[in-house]
Scaffold this motif. Structure first.
Motif, PDB file in Angstrom:
ATOM      1  N   MET A   1     -52.050  12.699 -10.405  1.00  6.22           N
ATOM      2  CA  MET A   1     -50.792  12.855 -10.340  1.00  6.22           C
ATOM      3  C   MET A   1     -49.971  13.224 -11.517  1.00  6.22           C
ATOM      4  O   MET A   1     -49.097  13.741 -11.437  1.00  6.22           O
ATOM      5  N   ARG A   9     -40.401  24.258 -15.264  1.00  7.54           N
ATOM      6  CA  ARG A   9     -40.051  23.295 -14.328  1.00  7.54           C
ATOM      7  C   ARG A   9     -39.260  22.345 -14.702  1.00  7.54           C
ATOM      8  O   ARG A   9     -38.038  21.873 -14.137  1.00  7.54           O
ATOM      9  N   ILE A 103     -39.512  12.715  -8.798  1.00  5.52           N
ATOM     10  CA  ILE A 103     -41.067  13.299  -9.130  1.00  5.52           C
ATOM     11  C   ILE A 103     -41.578  13.503  -7.512  1.00  5.52           C
ATOM     12  O   ILE A 103     -42.788  13.765  -7.512  1.00  5.52           O
ATOM     13  N   ALA A 104     -40.888  13.350  -6.457  1.00  7.10           N
ATOM     14  CA  ALA A 104     -41.127  13.802  -5.155  1.00  7.10           C
ATOM     15  C   ALA A 104     -40.942  15.188  -5.087  1.00  7.10           C
ATOM     16  O   ALA A 104     -41.721  15.653  -4.039  1.00  7.10           O
ATOM     17  N   THR A 105     -40.829  15.905  -5.940  1.00  8.95           N
ATOM     18  CA  THR A 105     -40.629  17.429  -5.754  1.00  8.95           C
ATOM     19  C   THR A 105     -41.770  17.826  -6.804  1.00  8.95           C
ATOM     20  O   THR A 105     -42.395  17.140  -7.265  1.00  8.95           O
ATOM     21  N   PRO A 106     -41.805  19.123  -7.004  1.00 12.44           N
ATOM     22  CA  PRO A 106     -42.851  19.598  -7.779  1.00 12.44           C
ATOM     23  C   PRO A 106     -42.657  19.079  -9.313  1.00 12.44           C
ATOM     24  O   PRO A 106     -43.545  18.985 -10.030  1.00 12.44           O
ATOM     25  N   LEU A 107     -41.544  18.622  -9.711  1.00  7.07           N
ATOM     26  CA  LEU A 107     -41.463  18.054 -11.190  1.00  7.07           C
ATOM     27  C   LEU A 107     -42.371  17.054 -11.484  1.00  7.07           C
ATOM     28  O   LEU A 107     -42.651  16.123 -10.556  1.00  7.07           O
ATOM     29  N   ILE A 262     -45.738   5.967 -11.271  1.00  2.00           N
ATOM     30  CA  ILE A 262     -46.951   6.554 -10.556  1.00  2.00           C
ATOM     31  C   ILE A 262     -48.046   5.505 -10.353  1.00  2.00           C
ATOM     32  O   ILE A 262     -48.898   5.060 -11.363  1.00  2.00           O
ATOM     33  N   THR A 263     -47.802   4.618  -9.210  1.00  4.26           N
ATOM     34  CA  THR A 263     -48.600   3.538  -9.261  1.00  4.26           C
ATOM     35  C   THR A 263     -49.717   3.578  -7.833  1.00  4.26           C
ATOM     36  O   THR A 263     -49.394   4.474  -7.122  1.00  4.26           O
TER      37      THR A 263
ATOM     38  N   ALA B  74     -48.220  12.804  -2.611  1.00 10.67           N
ATOM     39  CA  ALA B  74     -48.929  13.165  -3.905  1.00 10.67           C
ATOM     40  C   ALA B  74     -48.010  12.606  -5.131  1.00 10.67           C
ATOM     41  O   ALA B  74     -47.891  13.010  -6.118  1.00 10.67           O
ATOM     42  N   VAL B  75     -47.768  11.279  -4.930  1.00 15.43           N
ATOM     43  CA  VAL B  75     -47.038  10.634  -6.046  1.00 15.43           C
ATOM     44  C   VAL B  75     -47.987   9.203  -6.358  1.00 15.43           C
ATOM     45  O   VAL B  75     -47.241   8.360  -7.366  1.00 15.43           O
ATOM     46  N   SER B  76     -49.022   9.240  -5.709  1.00 16.25           N
ATOM     47  CA  SER B  76     -49.741   7.912  -6.093  1.00 16.25           C
ATOM     48  C   SER B  76     -51.334   8.264  -5.925  1.00 16.25           C
ATOM     49  O   SER B  76     -51.736   8.842  -4.891  1.00 16.25           O
ATOM     50  N   PRO B  77     -52.119   7.987  -7.090  1.00 13.82           N
ATOM     51  CA  PRO B  77     -53.298   8.349  -7.205  1.00 13.82           C
ATOM     52  C   PRO B  77     -54.254   7.804  -6.095  1.00 13.82           C
ATOM     53  O   PRO B  77     -54.043   6.404  -5.700  1.00 13.82           O
ATOM     54  N   VAL B  78     -55.172   8.405  -5.496  1.00 13.61           N
ATOM     55  CA  VAL B  78     -56.127   7.784  -4.460  1.00 13.61           C
ATOM     56  C   VAL B  78     -57.137   7.020  -5.320  1.00 13.61           C
ATOM     57  O   VAL B  78     -57.777   7.276  -6.562  1.00 13.61           O
ATOM     58  N   PRO B  90     -54.509  16.317  -4.158  1.00 17.84           N
ATOM     59  CA  PRO B  90     -53.336  15.573  -4.623  1.00 17.84           C
ATOM     60  C   PRO B  90     -53.633  15.608  -6.056  1.00 17.84           C
ATOM     61  O   PRO B  90     -52.715  15.548  -6.828  1.00 17.84           O
ATOM     62  N   ALA B  91     -54.871  15.095  -6.526  1.00 19.14           N
ATOM     63  CA  ALA B  91     -55.074  14.835  -7.936  1.00 19.14           C
ATOM     64  C   ALA B  91     -55.144  16.028  -8.642  1.00 19.14           C
ATOM     65  O   ALA B  91     -54.932  16.131 -10.057  1.00 19.14           O
ATOM     66  N   PRO B  95     -48.159  19.080  -7.823  1.00 19.24           N
ATOM     67  CA  PRO B  95     -46.925  19.885  -7.889  1.00 19.24           C
ATOM     68  C   PRO B  95     -46.962  21.020  -6.782  1.00 19.24           C
ATOM     69  O   PRO B  95     -45.780  21.233  -5.935  1.00 19.24           O
ATOM     70  N   ARG B  98     -46.631  19.151  -3.398  1.00 22.23           N
ATOM     71  CA  ARG B  98     -45.024  18.561  -3.519  1.00 22.23           C
ATOM     72  C   ARG B  98     -44.025  19.441  -3.136  1.00 22.23           C
ATOM     73  O   ARG B  98     -42.864  19.375  -2.845  1.00 22.23           O
TER      74      ARG B  98
END
Lengths: 263, 329
Positions: A1, A9, A103-107, A262-263, B74-78, B90-91, B95, B98
């Motif tokens: 991530m 960007r 951060i849900a976008t490509p950013l 990012i959790t 793709a905002v949370s690591p697997v 996604p890792a 971008p 997303r």
């Protein structure tokens, strides 16, 4: 991530920050632009009228006004940052969750942090420009070059405060500790880091303490440049000190915001 | 505008699975460190979502739906297992992924101090879309979610339903191939829910792949071609709403109410009349193919319920059977 900083960007957030600035600049105009003028009048002109302008006691300044004006520019750069980073950053993390939308976008987080810090530095740039223009009208500047470099130094001071403060905010659970940050951090630095009086007036242990604070480095650097009494090795120390804070804080801000979001 | 999803034979779908799938997950896991202990939110799930499909994650609170959605976004690591979104990891390609998906999160992340139009405009810019294109797209989307008249209103002045529609509009600003919706209608009044469903249905008709989480069974039945039921981090059932009802419930359910305290005793007397009998504090549920016939048999045994009704089985019956009636929170 986690992604790397991508300047193209990050630049996509320009419109966002422009909208934020258009929305908020009027509200900050008084604190940013009018308050400096009041400080110069009250402290520099009126209070300073009682202080004998002895260059040997005022780090080379020929009047108290000339001494205090550059100190206040640097101090104002710091206070601008405190206002722009603490609560706004917490708001974007926690109350409005704006960063989550970004951060849900490509950013990526590095892009988001970079753009936000760039905006804070831009805010410092506007405030310092107005402050220094006001000072110029009081005729307290030594050389044009010194003043121009001192202006750029304000941006470095801004980042040296903004980046570590951003990192601290990203690591804080909620806003309750901000009161401490302001009362035990910003206000003592504002009062005792050499903006209003030479730190040599302090007792030796307190003077040593004052010289550790980033504001003292910013104040001393700004004053040397504005008054035209430049000590090369001190300039180097100040610039290195402030740059380390800026770069270290920037790195920390990115890592800590990543850990937060990012959790 | 309208793209009709091509009918795909099951065999062809299997052959093309890995490359064509919008989402491919196998053995997918997610664990967090919380308060010194490791919480396993997702404990190894296999999911495959195909283009043009409307796919649902159902489950009670804490089932792992939102954790799964965040990984897909793709905002949370697997934590373990394989996940491919639009064929990408996604890792590695966060971008890029997303850029092609739309996300409608459970909690609104709208900028409450900006007006409605600016929220869309600014968000479109995050995708690197040219200014003129974003402006035009924002107007189209305002029209699509019926917010044109509110374009200049501040977000904080909008109702909950309007904010949701705006969030959906925002998630469409980049014309996503895949739209992720985390509980899209939670907290909305019935009118607002129906407007949202209508818009989502139209998107589905246009060929957009929808993936949503919900704990509203009517929502799942309305929108989903296929769904999985999650419970405690695992998938406990998978299929179309109709096939799940066939598999886990009966065609009809007979609800009988007797005098208070009699339910347990009577349950024993009617046990053989239905495939399954469930005793609730206030009534008995008899699961059978023909409810009227079941009632007639109950009457034949001389039992006189205070109230009786026959209804079709719903996804809710399946859900409660699979995930239990115990409160999670």
């Amino acid at each position: 991530m986690t992604s790397r900083l991508d300047l193209r960007r990050a630049a996509r957030m320009t419109d966002y920050w422009a909208v934020v600035y258009r929305r908020t600049w009027k509200g900050t105009a008084i604190s940013s632009f009018v308050v400096p003028l009041l400080y110069i009048l009250a402290m520099g002109v009126l209070l300073g009228g009682f202080i004998k302008g002895d260059p040997s006691k005022l780090e080379g300044a020929t009047s108290y006004l000339a001494f205090v004006a550059p100190g206040m520019v640097a101090a104002q750069s710091m206070t601008t940052v405190f206002g722009e980073v603490t609560y706004p950053v917490m708001g974007m993390i926690k109350w409005h969750r704006t960063y989550y939308g970004m951060i849900a976008t490509p950013l990526g987080v590095p892009d988001v942090v970079f753009a936000h810090l760039a905006f804070v530095v831009f805010r410092v740039a506007t405030v310092a420009a107005v402050f220094m223009a006001v000072m110029a009208s009081f005729g307290v500047f030594g050389s044009v070059w010194g003043v121009l470099v001192a202006y750029l130094v304000q941006l470095l001071i801004g980042l040296a405060f903004a980046a570590p403060l951003y990192a601290l905010t990203a690591a804080m659970k909620d806003e309750s500790a901000f009161a401490l940050v302001f009362r035990l951090g910003m206000i003592p630095m504002f009062l005792f880091s050499g903006a209003f009086f030479p730190v040599s007036n302090l007792s030796p242990p307190l003077e040593a303490l004052a010289k550790i604070t980033p504001l003292w480095h910013g104040v001393d650097l700004t004053r040397m440049l504005v008054l035209g009494h430049v000590d090369g090795s001190m300039v180097l120390i100040h610039v290195v000190y402030l740059s380390v804070l800026a770069l270290g804080g920037w790195y920390g801000a990115t890592r800590l915001l990543e850990r937060r979001l990012i959790t | 505008m309208t793209r009709t999803p091509q009918p795909v034979s099951p065999a062809a779908a299997r052959v093309g699975a890995v490359s064509d799938a919008m989402i491919h997950a196998s053995g997918l896991r997610k664990s967090f460190e919380a308060g010194g202990t490791t919480v396993e939110a997702v404990k190894g799930i296999d999911v495959e979502v195909r283009p043009g499909e409307a796919f649902g994650f159902l489950g009670p609170n804490g089932a792992g739906k939102s954790s799964t959605m965040r990984m897909i976004a793709a905002v949370s690591p697997v934590s373990a297992g394989t996940l491919r979104i639009l064929g990408m990891d996604p890792a590695v390609d966060g971008p890029k992924i997303r850029a092609r998906i739309g996300v409608c999160p459970q909690e609104d992340t709208l900028d409450t101090e900006l007006n409605v139009r600016d929220n869309l405009y600014i968000y479109g810019r995050y995708f690197g879309l040219p200014r003129a294109e974003v402006r035009q797209r924002a107007e189209e989307l305002l029209e699509f979610v019926q917010l044109t008249e509110k374009a200049s209103a501040k977000v904080e002045d909008l109702s909950g339903g309007m904010k949701r529609r705006l969030t959906i509009a925002r998630s469409l600003i980049n014309k996503p191939d895949l739209l992720l919706l985390d509980e899209p209608t939670t907290g909305l009044d019935p009118q607002a829910r129906h407007v949202v469903w209508d818009r989502l249905f139209r998107l589905k008709q246009q060929g957009v792949t929808l993936v949503l989480t919900t704990h509203y069974m009517d929502e799942a039945e309305q929108l989903c071609d296929r769904l999985v039921v999650m419970d405690k981090g695992l998938i406990v059932a998978e299929g179309s709403p109709a096939s799940l009802i066939t598999q886990y419930s009966t065609r009809e359910v007979t609800e009988l109410r007797f005098a208070l305290g009699e339910n347990e005793a009577i349950a024993a007397q009617v046990e053989d009349l239905a495939e399954r009998v469930e005793v609730l504090p206030d009534r008995l549920l008899l699961y059978s193919a023909d409810g009227e016939e079941t009632i007639a048999k109950v009457h034949e045994r001389g039992l006189r319920p205070v109230m009786s009704l026959v209804r079709r089985s719903t996804l809710e019956d399946v859900f409660l059977r699979l995930t239990g009636r115990t409160l999670v929170d």
